[in-house]
Design a protein around this motif. Structure first.
Motif, short mmCIF file in Angstrom:
data_model
loop_
_atom_site.label_atom_id
_atom_site.label_comp_id
_atom_site.label_asym_id
_atom_site.label_seq_id
_atom_site.Cartn_x
_atom_site.Cartn_y
_atom_site.Cartn_z
N LYS A 74 1.13 -1.47 -0.07
CA LYS A 74 0.22 -0.08 -0.07
C LYS A 74 0.63 0.93 0.59
O LYS A 74 2.27 1.05 0.83
CB LYS A 74 -0.58 0.42 1.55
N GLY A 75 0.63 2.27 -0.85
CA GLY A 75 1.28 3.51 -0.80
C GLY A 75 2.31 4.17 -2.32
O GLY A 75 2.89 4.50 -1.98
N THR A 76 1.95 2.42 -2.38
CA THR A 76 3.70 2.53 -3.60
C THR A 76 3.45 3.27 -5.08
O THR A 76 3.60 3.25 -5.40
CB THR A 76 3.98 0.54 -3.58
N CYS A 77 1.96 2.44 -5.26
CA CYS A 77 1.24 2.71 -6.24
C CYS A 77 1.38 4.04 -6.95
O CYS A 77 1.91 4.29 -7.80
CB CYS A 77 -0.49 1.82 -7.00
N GLU A 78 0.53 4.35 -5.89
CA GLU A 78 0.65 6.12 -5.57
C GLU A 78 1.72 7.00 -6.64
O GLU A 78 1.88 7.94 -6.79
CB GLU A 78 -0.16 6.91 -5.55
N ARG A 79 2.59 6.62 -6.06
CA ARG A 79 4.47 6.97 -6.58
C ARG A 79 4.89 6.26 -7.47
O ARG A 79 6.00 6.76 -8.26
CB ARG A 79 5.47 6.36 -5.00
N ILE A 80 4.10 5.68 -8.63
CA ILE A 80 4.93 5.13 -10.21
C ILE A 80 4.28 5.58 -10.99
O ILE A 80 2.75 5.71 -11.11
CB ILE A 80 4.87 3.34 -10.16
N ALA A 81 4.75 6.66 -11.63
CA ALA A 81 4.43 7.26 -13.09
C ALA A 81 3.38 6.29 -13.80
O ALA A 81 3.88 5.35 -14.20
CB ALA A 81 5.70 7.76 -13.83
N GLY A 82 2.01 6.52 -13.93
CA GLY A 82 0.91 5.74 -13.96
C GLY A 82 0.65 4.82 -13.97
O GLY A 82 -0.26 4.53 -14.27
N GLY A 83 0.68 4.76 -12.58
CA GLY A 83 0.32 3.48 -11.97
C GLY A 83 -0.57 4.41 -11.42
O GLY A 83 -1.24 5.37 -11.11
N SER A 84 -2.07 3.44 -11.10
CA SER A 84 -3.35 3.56 -11.18
C SER A 84 -4.26 2.64 -9.86
O SER A 84 -3.30 1.90 -10.05
CB SER A 84 -4.50 3.72 -12.11
N LEU A 85 -5.11 3.04 -9.34
CA LEU A 85 -5.17 2.20 -8.04
C LEU A 85 -6.65 2.49 -8.60
O LEU A 85 -7.45 0.66 -7.71
CB LEU A 85 -5.57 3.15 -7.03
N GLU A 86 -6.66 2.68 -9.55
CA GLU A 86 -8.74 2.51 -10.44
C GLU A 86 -8.50 1.47 -12.06
O GLU A 86 -7.39 1.75 -12.39
CB GLU A 86 -9.58 3.47 -10.69
#
Length: 91
Positions: A74-86
């Motif tokens: 948790k919290g990693t995806c939002e740090r990756i360019a292009g990553g989306s939780l949706e």
């Protein structure tokens, strides 16, 4: 370098860095609460589960496929360019 290559390179560097720091990048069944699905950053053939266009894990056909995800802490995806939780909206 085009935008897709930049996106994939950034995502991979982030994942490698996390691994070097000892952060677990996949979850055990007991740790699922500490994991989130990160869409749009998996390399071709490296997705964690089925997608809207594939029935099995590991069958994404392109890098950064929008509907393919990998499980990350948790919290990693939002740090990756292009990553989306949706997940992308279905057509």
């Amino acid at each position: 370098m085009n935008n897709t290559n930049t996106l994939v390179t950034t995502a991979l560097v982030s994942l490698i860095t996390l691994g070097a720091l000892g952060v677990q990048s996949t979850a055990n069944a007991a740790d699922k609460k500490d994991v989130e699905k990160c869409y749009g950053v998996a390399k071709a053939g490296k997705n964690d589960c089925k997608t809207m266009s594939n029935a099995c894990a590991g069958h994404s056909v392109s890098d950064a496929q929008a509907d393919a995800f990998i499980a990350l802490p948790k919290g990693t995806c939002e740090r990756i360019a292009g990553g989306s939780l949706e997940a992308p909206a279905t057509k």
